[in-house]
Scaffold this motif. Structure first.
Motif, short mmCIF file in Angstrom:
data_model
loop_
_atom_site.label_atom_id
_atom_site.label_comp_id
_atom_site.label_asym_id
_atom_site.label_seq_id
_atom_site.Cartn_x
_atom_site.Cartn_y
_atom_site.Cartn_z
N GLY A 52 3.08 92.59 33.99
CA GLY A 52 2.39 93.85 33.25
C GLY A 52 1.28 93.83 32.49
N GLY A 53 0.56 93.09 32.81
CA GLY A 53 -1.00 93.02 32.18
C GLY A 53 -0.77 92.13 30.87
N GLN A 54 0.23 91.28 30.70
CA GLN A 54 0.42 90.57 29.40
C GLN A 54 0.86 89.10 29.88
N ILE A 55 0.38 88.16 28.83
CA ILE A 55 0.94 86.86 29.06
C ILE A 55 1.57 86.42 27.72
N LYS A 56 2.88 86.26 27.89
CA LYS A 56 3.83 85.86 26.68
C LYS A 56 3.82 84.14 26.91
N VAL A 57 3.45 83.46 25.58
CA VAL A 57 3.52 82.23 25.51
C VAL A 57 4.50 81.62 24.56
N TYR A 58 5.31 80.85 25.08
CA TYR A 58 6.47 80.40 24.29
C TYR A 58 6.32 78.58 24.04
N TYR A 59 6.69 78.35 22.87
CA TYR A 59 6.68 76.87 22.71
C TYR A 59 8.09 76.57 22.08
N ASN A 60 8.90 75.68 22.83
CA ASN A 60 10.20 75.29 22.67
C ASN A 60 11.12 76.64 22.38
N GLY A 61 10.93 77.57 23.33
CA GLY A 61 11.86 78.65 23.57
C GLY A 61 11.44 79.92 22.65
N VAL A 62 10.42 79.53 21.48
CA VAL A 62 10.31 80.83 20.66
C VAL A 62 8.72 81.31 21.14
N LEU A 63 8.95 82.55 21.27
CA LEU A 63 7.48 83.46 21.47
C LEU A 63 6.55 83.36 20.33
N GLN A 64 5.35 82.73 20.95
CA GLN A 64 4.32 82.24 19.80
C GLN A 64 3.02 83.61 19.96
N THR A 65 2.76 84.06 20.93
CA THR A 65 1.93 84.85 20.99
C THR A 65 1.87 85.82 22.43
N THR A 66 1.43 86.97 22.45
CA THR A 66 1.31 87.97 23.64
C THR A 66 -0.27 88.44 23.81
N ILE A 67 -0.88 88.00 24.99
CA ILE A 67 -1.96 88.07 25.23
C ILE A 67 -2.40 89.12 26.29
N PRO A 68 -3.13 90.08 26.07
CA PRO A 68 -3.58 91.01 27.29
C PRO A 68 -4.27 90.28 28.34
N HIS A 69 -3.85 90.70 29.66
CA HIS A 69 -4.75 90.11 30.53
C HIS A 69 -4.38 90.78 31.82
N THR A 70 -5.30 91.30 32.43
CA THR A 70 -5.13 92.02 33.76
C THR A 70 -5.95 91.63 34.76
N ALA A 71 -6.55 90.55 34.82
CA ALA A 71 -7.18 90.19 36.08
C ALA A 71 -6.33 89.49 37.23
N SER A 72 -7.06 89.33 38.21
CA SER A 72 -6.39 88.59 39.45
C SER A 72 -6.95 87.35 39.37
N GLY A 73 -6.74 86.75 40.86
CA GLY A 73 -7.34 85.43 40.86
C GLY A 73 -6.67 84.09 40.05
N ASN A 74 -5.29 84.47 39.37
CA ASN A 74 -5.00 83.43 38.56
C ASN A 74 -4.18 82.28 39.11
#
Length: 259
Positions: free
Chosen positions: A201-223
């Motif tokens: 949904g246009g977001q990157i959720k990043v986890y460390y040891n199961g804990v959400l650290q940050t949510t980064i907006p991102h809508t590009a393709s070619g990933n």
């Protein structure tokens, strides 16, 4: 029939079974001996079906690249090999490494593929859910500039977010912001952690040891996902300029899903 005759037949039967066993055991052992041990190739430790690896070796501007099906039985010590304990895969890149044309730093790093490793993966951040879960440890940092990247999301142009260790500080980056989120300021080498990227949904959720650290907006393709050891130092900022000065990451789990 006499008891003596019965004992003779019984003894003969036991002898026949023993002879059969003697023939069978060497055959089974021979078959096992020809099979590759689980410590021979990185692909025996991690599912590398849909990955390729770029190594810090090769010729100037053209580092070694290994794809499937060759990757299934490939190892290159000490750059890309099963670790000494046979528990994971060692990725090493020295400061004097051969680099890709678009980078001044060398890498021993996997790049996500598709279709059994025959095509480059390329997916949209706004369609579906794309997840990379990995377990890894930073083992060694280069001198003077002790910076190494252990996993990342890349789009068609550049890295989007990575796990980056600088000394004892482990960061999650956001584009050119290398210090976007400090995960810990007290990371100790060889400490195993689990990281996870979930893109939807246009977001990157990043986890460390199961804990959400940050949510980064991102809508590009070619990933696509990358994992391994991407040393952020070279002979211009780190000494000595030799293969003894390197960054190293060990990866113990690598799991990708797309839905």
């Amino acid at each position: 029939m006499s008891r003596t005759r019965k004992r003779t037949l019984a003894t003969a039967g036991v002898a026949a079974l023993s002879a059969l066993a003697a023939l069978t055991v060497p055959l089974a052992t021979a078959g096992t001996a020809t099979a590759a041990a689980p410590c021979d190739y990185p692909a025996q430790q991690l599912d590398l079906t849909n990955w390729k690896v770029t190594l810090p070796t090769g010729s100037s501007g053209s580092p070694t690249e290994v794809k499937q099906p060759a990757l299934a039985t490939f190892s290159s010590s000490p750059w890309f090999t099963v670790n000494s304990r046979c528990t994971g895969v060692q990725f090493r890149s020295a400061v004097n490494a051969v680099t890709t044309p678009n980078s001044s730093y060398g890498r021993s790093e996997l790049r996500e593929m598709t279709d059994n490793g025959t095509k480059n993966a390329s997916w949209s951040a706004t369609s579906g859910t794309h997840t990379l879960t990995f377990r890894e440890a930073f083992n060694k940092l280069p001198n003077d500039k002790p910076h190494v990247v252990g996993a990342q999301i890349h789009d068609g142009d550049d890295d989007v977010t990575v796990f980056r260790l600088e000394g004892t500080s482990l960061y999650i980056t956001k584009g050119d912001d290398t210090h976007h989120k400090l995960v810990t300021s007290n990371y100790q080498l060889n400490t195993v952690f689990e990281g996870k990227f979930v893109v939807s949904g246009g977001q990157i959720k990043v986890y460390y040891n199961g804990v959400l650290q940050t949510t980064i907006p991102h809508t590009a393709s070619g990933n696509y996902f990358k994992a391994g050891g991407y040393t952020q130092a070279n002979c211009g900022n780190s000494s000595p300029c030799s293969s003894t000065n390197y960054g190293q990451v060990s990866v113990y789990k690598l799991q990708v899903s797309h839905s």
